[in-house]
Every structure is written in structure tokens, then in C-alpha cells.
Design a protein around this motif. Structure first.
Motif, PDB file in Angstrom:
ATOM      1  N   ARG A 107       0.949  -1.128   0.123  1.00 56.38           N
ATOM      2  CA  ARG A 107       0.078   0.080   0.015  1.00 56.38           C
ATOM      3  C   ARG A 107       0.908   1.250   0.049  1.00 56.38           C
ATOM      4  NH1 ARG A 107      -4.193  -2.602   3.819  1.00 56.38           N
ATOM      5  NH2 ARG A 107      -5.802  -3.403   2.049  1.00 56.38           N
ATOM      6  N   ASP A 108       1.953   1.296   0.649  1.00 56.39           N
ATOM      7  CA  ASP A 108       2.929   2.369   0.859  1.00 56.39           C
ATOM      8  C   ASP A 108       3.495   2.694  -0.630  1.00 56.39           C
ATOM      9  OD1 ASP A 108       2.341   2.489   3.419  1.00 56.39           O
ATOM     10  OD2 ASP A 108       4.293   1.773   4.093  1.00 56.39           O
ATOM     11  N   ILE A 109       3.856   1.548  -1.378  1.00 58.44           N
ATOM     12  CA  ILE A 109       4.539   1.450  -2.783  1.00 58.44           C
ATOM     13  C   ILE A 109       3.526   2.218  -3.549  1.00 58.44           C
ATOM     14  CG2 ILE A 109       5.103   0.140  -4.592  1.00 58.44           C
ATOM     15  CD1 ILE A 109       6.449  -1.804  -2.436  1.00 58.44           C
ATOM     16  N   GLU A 110       2.105   1.698  -3.613  1.00 64.08           N
ATOM     17  CA  GLU A 110       0.936   2.159  -4.321  1.00 64.08           C
ATOM     18  C   GLU A 110       0.845   3.727  -3.976  1.00 64.08           C
ATOM     19  OE1 GLU A 110      -2.704   0.200  -4.588  1.00 64.08           O
ATOM     20  OE2 GLU A 110      -1.929  -1.445  -5.544  1.00 64.08           O
ATOM     21  N   ASP A 111       0.822   4.227  -2.899  1.00 66.07           N
ATOM     22  CA  ASP A 111       0.842   5.625  -2.483  1.00 66.07           C
ATOM     23  C   ASP A 111       2.039   6.576  -3.156  1.00 66.07           C
ATOM     24  OD1 ASP A 111      -1.469   4.968  -1.018  1.00 66.07           O
ATOM     25  OD2 ASP A 111      -0.518   4.877   0.807  1.00 66.07           O
ATOM     26  N   GLU A 112       3.092   5.707  -3.161  1.00 66.49           N
ATOM     27  CA  GLU A 112       4.158   6.545  -3.664  1.00 66.49           C
ATOM     28  C   GLU A 112       4.283   6.754  -5.092  1.00 66.49           C
ATOM     29  OE1 GLU A 112       7.856   4.792  -2.290  1.00 66.49           O
ATOM     30  OE2 GLU A 112       7.296   5.061  -0.152  1.00 66.49           O
ATOM     31  N   TRP A 113       3.823   5.433  -5.967  1.00 67.89           N
ATOM     32  CA  TRP A 113       3.606   5.650  -7.326  1.00 67.89           C
ATOM     33  C   TRP A 113       2.474   6.538  -7.854  1.00 67.89           C
ATOM     34  CZ3 TRP A 113       4.363   0.573 -10.411  1.00 67.89           C
ATOM     35  CH2 TRP A 113       5.626  -0.159 -10.047  1.00 67.89           C
ATOM     36  N   ARG A 114       1.351   6.469  -6.935  1.00 67.45           N
ATOM     37  CA  ARG A 114       0.083   7.346  -7.091  1.00 67.45           C
ATOM     38  C   ARG A 114       0.643   9.042  -6.996  1.00 67.45           C
ATOM     39  NH1 ARG A 114      -2.727   5.640  -3.774  1.00 67.45           N
ATOM     40  NH2 ARG A 114      -3.975   3.929  -4.975  1.00 67.45           N
ATOM     41  N   ALA A 115       1.479   9.228  -6.052  1.00 65.72           N
ATOM     42  CA  ALA A 115       2.047  10.520  -6.034  1.00 65.72           C
ATOM     43  C   ALA A 115       3.002  10.841  -7.067  1.00 65.72           C
ATOM     44  CB  ALA A 115       2.715  10.709  -4.624  1.00 65.72           C
ATOM     45  N   GLU A 116       3.782  10.090  -7.571  1.00 65.73           N
ATOM     46  CA  GLU A 116       4.770  10.320  -8.669  1.00 65.73           C
ATOM     47  C   GLU A 116       4.011  10.320  -9.979  1.00 65.73           C
ATOM     48  OE1 GLU A 116       8.252  10.881 -10.363  1.00 65.73           O
ATOM     49  OE2 GLU A 116       8.165  10.671  -8.051  1.00 65.73           O
ATOM     50  N   GLN A 124      -4.845   4.421 -14.471  1.00 64.86           N
ATOM     51  CA  GLN A 124      -4.970   4.127 -15.904  1.00 64.86           C
ATOM     52  C   GLN A 124      -3.625   2.718 -15.817  1.00 64.86           C
ATOM     53  OE1 GLN A 124      -3.632   7.439 -18.120  1.00 64.86           O
ATOM     54  NE2 GLN A 124      -5.810   8.152 -18.612  1.00 64.86           N
ATOM     55  N   LEU A 125      -2.915   2.781 -15.301  1.00 62.95           N
ATOM     56  CA  LEU A 125      -1.866   1.833 -15.096  1.00 62.95           C
ATOM     57  C   LEU A 125      -2.366   0.698 -14.533  1.00 62.95           C
ATOM     58  CD1 LEU A 125       1.100   0.952 -15.793  1.00 62.95           C
ATOM     59  CD2 LEU A 125       1.907   2.129 -13.487  1.00 62.95           C
ATOM     60  N   LYS A 126      -2.807   0.838 -13.371  1.00 57.09           N
ATOM     61  CA  LYS A 126      -3.338  -0.159 -12.589  1.00 57.09           C
ATOM     62  C   LYS A 126      -4.428  -0.611 -13.272  1.00 57.09           C
ATOM     63  CE  LYS A 126      -4.518  -1.318  -8.033  1.00 57.09           C
ATOM     64  NZ  LYS A 126      -4.686  -0.787  -6.643  1.00 57.09           N
ATOM     65  N   GLY A 127      -5.415  -0.133 -13.951  1.00 52.88           N
ATOM     66  CA  GLY A 127      -6.510  -0.573 -14.877  1.00 52.88           C
ATOM     67  C   GLY A 127      -5.835  -1.510 -15.875  1.00 52.88           C
ATOM     68  N   LEU A 128      -4.983  -1.078 -16.752  1.00 51.76           N
ATOM     69  CA  LEU A 128      -4.425  -1.835 -17.722  1.00 51.76           C
ATOM     70  C   LEU A 128      -3.462  -3.095 -17.159  1.00 51.76           C
ATOM     71  CD1 LEU A 128      -3.248  -1.939 -20.632  1.00 51.76           C
ATOM     72  CD2 LEU A 128      -1.378  -0.575 -20.040  1.00 51.76           C
ATOM     73  N   LEU A 129      -3.024  -2.910 -16.273  1.00 46.96           N
ATOM     74  CA  LEU A 129      -2.165  -4.412 -15.636  1.00 46.96           C
ATOM     75  C   LEU A 129      -3.274  -5.401 -15.061  1.00 46.96           C
ATOM     76  CD1 LEU A 129       0.661  -2.359 -13.751  1.00 46.96           C
ATOM     77  CD2 LEU A 129       1.009  -4.003 -15.718  1.00 46.96           C
ATOM     78  N   PHE A 130      -4.210  -4.685 -14.669  1.00 36.78           N
ATOM     79  CA  PHE A 130      -5.329  -5.727 -14.455  1.00 36.78           C
ATOM     80  C   PHE A 130      -5.858  -6.324 -15.325  1.00 36.78           C
ATOM     81  CE2 PHE A 130      -9.793  -7.002 -13.273  1.00 36.78           C
ATOM     82  CZ  PHE A 130      -9.447  -7.743 -12.134  1.00 36.78           C
ATOM     83  N   VAL A 131      -6.472  -5.609 -16.472  1.00 45.01           N
ATOM     84  CA  VAL A 131      -6.809  -6.039 -17.830  1.00 45.01           C
ATOM     85  C   VAL A 131      -5.959  -7.292 -18.573  1.00 45.01           C
ATOM     86  CG1 VAL A 131      -7.433  -5.743 -20.166  1.00 45.01           C
ATOM     87  CG2 VAL A 131      -8.371  -4.194 -18.605  1.00 45.01           C
ATOM     88  N   VAL A 132      -4.478  -7.017 -18.322  1.00 49.43           N
ATOM     89  CA  VAL A 132      -3.661  -7.973 -18.782  1.00 49.43           C
ATOM     90  C   VAL A 132      -3.537  -9.260 -17.944  1.00 49.43           C
ATOM     91  CG1 VAL A 132      -1.368  -8.325 -19.306  1.00 49.43           C
ATOM     92  CG2 VAL A 132      -2.147  -6.260 -20.008  1.00 49.43           C
ATOM     93  N   TRP A 133      -3.713  -9.136 -16.657  1.00 50.40           N
ATOM     94  CA  TRP A 133      -3.462  -9.951 -15.692  1.00 50.40           C
ATOM     95  C   TRP A 133      -4.642 -11.042 -15.547  1.00 50.40           C
ATOM     96  CZ3 TRP A 133      -6.572 -10.553 -10.897  1.00 50.40           C
ATOM     97  CH2 TRP A 133      -6.019 -11.646 -10.198  1.00 50.40           C
TER      98      TRP A 133
END
Length: 139
Positions: A107-116, A124-133
Motif C-alpha cells: 500500500r505504501d508503494i502504491e501511494d508513492e507511485w500514485r503521488a509520482e 490508468q496503469l493499474k487498470g491496464l495491468l489488471f486487464v492484462v492479468w
């Protein structure tokens, strides 16, 4: 650069970060190879063969990691009633604590990526990765 290589870089960075965070939280014995067993969805209730398949490793290699995790007190392996020599893996209290810590680190990593990336690009990135997964491409 090929997409497989590009995707491997963040995956490896996340695994290194998980191990560093787990070690800092008192789970000192855990090393990168243990991530093959501890990766989502985790080993609790799974058979060693299933864990090996998820990790893309041989049953022998996974059993070596399971022995290691068992000796450190993270898992126990027990017989499956009525199924001969079948075994099942269960997380111990220490194993559940480590898995919970992993979720917090992720969750901390996700928060950092979201901020970056910004909230929209991150979603969008998370949605795309979920579609591929969740697609035949991942099988």
C-alpha cells in the motif's frame, strides 16, 4: 526495450522493497527467494504443487523454500485428510503477521507511485495491468 523486460524491472524493485521492509519489521530471515512462496495470493491453504505452478518453479525447488519457511516458523505443512500423501500449507501466526506487513508495504508503494504518476495516470496503469492479468495474455 521489450515490454517483458520493462515489466520485470518494477516487479523486481517491488520484491526487493518488500524484503527490505519485512526485514526492517523484524522478519529478518526472509530473503528474495521466499517471495516465490509468499507472492499473491499467498500459500495459505494451497498445496505445494499449486505454489510451484504459480511461481513457475519445480516442486523440488518450492519444497526447499517451504522447508526454509517452516524452519523459520512462517508456515506449517500438514496432511490432507482422506487424500493419501497430499499436503497443504498453512501460514502460522508469524506467517500471517508477515503477510499483513507485506500488504502494508505494498500500500505504501502504491501511494508513492500514485503521488509520482498522479492519480489519473496511476489509475490508468493499474487498470491496464489488471486487464492484462485477467486476460488470456497472462496465461
Amino acid at each position: 526495450m521489450l515490454i517483458g523486460a520493462l515489466l520485470r524491472v518494477p516487479a523486481q524493485a517491488i520484491q526487493r522493497r518488500l524484503i527490505k521492509g519485512l526485514n526492517a519489521a523484524g522478519f529478518d530471515e526472509l530473503r528474495l527467494p521466499h517471495m516465490a512462496v509468499l507472492q499473491f495470493p499467498g500459500p495459505d491453504g494451497a498445496r505445494p504443487g499449486t505454489i510451484a505452478e504459480r511461481a513457475g518453479m519445480s516442486k523440488q525447488a518450492i519444497n526447499q523454500l517451504l522447508r526454509s519457511l517452516e524452519s523459520f516458523g512462517y508456515i506449517v505443512r500438514s496432511d490432507v485428510p482422506g487424500e493419501g500423501s497430499a499436503r497443504i500449507v498453512r501460514l502460522t501466526e508469524r506467517g500471517h503477521a508477515a503477510f499483513s506487513e507485506m500488504v502494508d508495504i505494498l500500500r505504501d508503494i502504491e501511494d508513492e507511485w500514485r503521488a509520482e504518476l498522479g492519480p489519473e495516470r496511476f489509475t490508468q496503469l493499474k487498470g491496464l495491468l489488471f486487464v492484462v492479468w485477467d486476460s488470456p495474455l497472462a496465461r
